[in-house]
Design a protein around this motif. Structure first.
Motif, PDB file in Angstrom:
ATOM      1  N   ALA A  17       0.831  -1.204   0.000  1.00 33.80           N
ATOM      2  CA  ALA A  17       0.000   0.000   0.000  1.00 33.80           C
ATOM      3  C   ALA A  17       0.865   1.254   0.000  1.00 33.80           C
ATOM      4  N   GLY A  18       1.949   1.252   0.734  1.00 29.88           N
ATOM      5  CA  GLY A  18       2.829   2.415   0.776  1.00 29.88           C
ATOM      6  C   GLY A  18       3.574   2.645  -0.520  1.00 29.88           C
ATOM      7  N   SER A  19       3.806   1.594  -1.268  1.00 31.78           N
ATOM      8  CA  SER A  19       4.550   1.761  -2.517  1.00 31.78           C
ATOM      9  C   SER A  19       3.687   2.338  -3.629  1.00 31.78           C
ATOM     10  N   TRP A  21       1.013   4.521  -2.909  1.00 31.81           N
ATOM     11  CA  TRP A  21       0.452   5.791  -2.464  1.00 31.81           C
ATOM     12  C   TRP A  21       1.387   6.919  -2.853  1.00 31.81           C
ATOM     13  N   VAL A  22       0.835   7.939  -3.490  1.00 25.10           N
ATOM     14  CA  VAL A  22       1.632   9.071  -3.948  1.00 25.10           C
ATOM     15  C   VAL A  22       0.997  10.344  -3.408  1.00 25.10           C
ATOM     16  N   TRP A  23       1.820  11.222  -2.833  1.00 21.35           N
ATOM     17  CA  TRP A  23       1.319  12.489  -2.302  1.00 21.35           C
ATOM     18  C   TRP A  23       1.766  13.617  -3.209  1.00 21.35           C
TER      19      TRP A  23
END
Length: 65
Positions: A17-19, A21-23
């Motif tokens: 999930a962290g890979s 997710w883009v902010w």
């Protein structure tokens, strides 16, 4: 199921999930032009730099050239 396997599966899901997710930072509408009025670090354009300030400025400019 052993707790170690459950924690490992949760860890793998969080990594996945962290890979993906883009902010994106919010678009700034204006660029600040220095400290606000009456700020203790407000620059005085009517006073010239002293020797130490001039030397520091030259040293900093040398880092980006």
């Amino acid at each position: 199921m052993r707790p170690h396997r459950v924690l490992h599966a949760v860890y793998k899901m969080l990594v996945a999930a962290g890979s993906i997710w883009v902010w994106f930072p919010p678009e700034e509408t204006s660029v600040p032009q220095g400290p606000p009025p009456r700020h203790p670090e407000r620059l005085r354009p009517d006073l010239p730099f002293d020797e130490t300030e001039t030397a520091l400025f030259r040293q900093l400019m040398g880092l980006w050239q």
